[in-house]
Design an enzyme around this catalytic site. Structure first.
Site, PDB file in Angstrom:
ATOM      1  N   SER A  52       0.788  -1.234   0.000  1.00  0.00           N
ATOM      2  CA  SER A  52       0.000   0.000   0.000  1.00  0.00           C
ATOM      3  C   SER A  52       0.820   1.285   0.000  1.00  0.00           C
ATOM      4  CB  SER A  52      -0.969   0.030   1.185  1.00  0.00           C
ATOM      5  OG  SER A  52      -0.277   0.253   2.389  1.00  0.00           O
ATOM      6  N   LYS A  93       0.470   4.719   6.780  1.00  0.00           N
ATOM      7  CA  LYS A  93      -0.118   5.507   5.691  1.00  0.00           C
ATOM      8  C   LYS A  93       0.406   6.938   5.772  1.00  0.00           C
ATOM      9  CE  LYS A  93      -2.928   2.063   4.711  1.00  0.00           C
ATOM     10  NZ  LYS A  93      -2.628   1.159   3.655  1.00  0.00           N
TER      11      LYS A  93
END
Length: 185
Positions: A52, A93
């Site tokens: 990701s 993230k």
């Protein structure tokens, strides 16, 4: 008299050896305690799992997470953070928007408060699917993975904007593998 001096000297050496050993034991104990304090309260390693955050971070990269920075200030857009996504799983993230800001994506451009943001960490050709405007609630941040087409992040209803108090810390440094060594800020 010479017999007395030799015994005294012999005992002096053993006493000095004992003192030196005790000093080493104390130094090692202090070093171990400091290492544990630093490891659990200040900095912590984190292993990246999944694609990701490509191409900034790779599956298996080890990063150092600064666990104290957000005790002194709030997260800033562009910072890479580790947070508790579930009770048993931490995610890594990038912060995109802060409390009170509205974030959306149109035509492959992420917009915060209606203005396109610069994202030099996104590879050319890495698309960001359109999503409707989301206003970030107080005490939360909006996070996205750098690999936009393969990231479970604040765009998903299951995760949404994340509470600031669930942030473990800021990822500061990739330290392993050595070929990926880099600072993240």
């Amino acid at each position: 008299m010479s017999e007395f001096i030799s015994r005294s000297t012999r005992h002096g050496h053993s006493k000095r050896g004992y003192d030196e050993t005790w000093e080493w034991v104390q130094a090692l104990a202090i070093a171990a305690i400091l290492a544990l304090v630093i490891r659990y309260l200040v900095f912590s390693p984190f292993s990246v799992s999944g694609p990701s955050m490509l191409s900034t971070l790779h599956d298996g990269d080890l990063v150092i997470v600064n666990k104290v920075i957000y005790h002194f200030r709030d997260p800033k857009p562009g910072e890479v953070v580790v947070f508790h996504a579930t009770k048993n799983k931490d995610y890594i993230k990038r912060v995109i928007a802060l409390p009170g800001q509205t974030v959306s994506a149109q035509n492959n451009m992420v917009r915060v408060n209606g203005k396109s943001i610069e994202e030099p960490y996104i590879d050319e050709g890495n698309r960001t699917a359109d999503f409707e405007p989301v206003t970030v609630p107080k005490g939360h941040v909006f996070v996205m993975g750098d690999n936009r087409m393969n990231s479970s992040d604040s765009r998903s209803p299951e995760l949404g904007p994340i509470p600031i108090d669930s942030i473990v810390g800021r990822a500061d440094l990739v330290f392993w593998p050595a070929s990926d060594f880099s600072f993240l800020w």
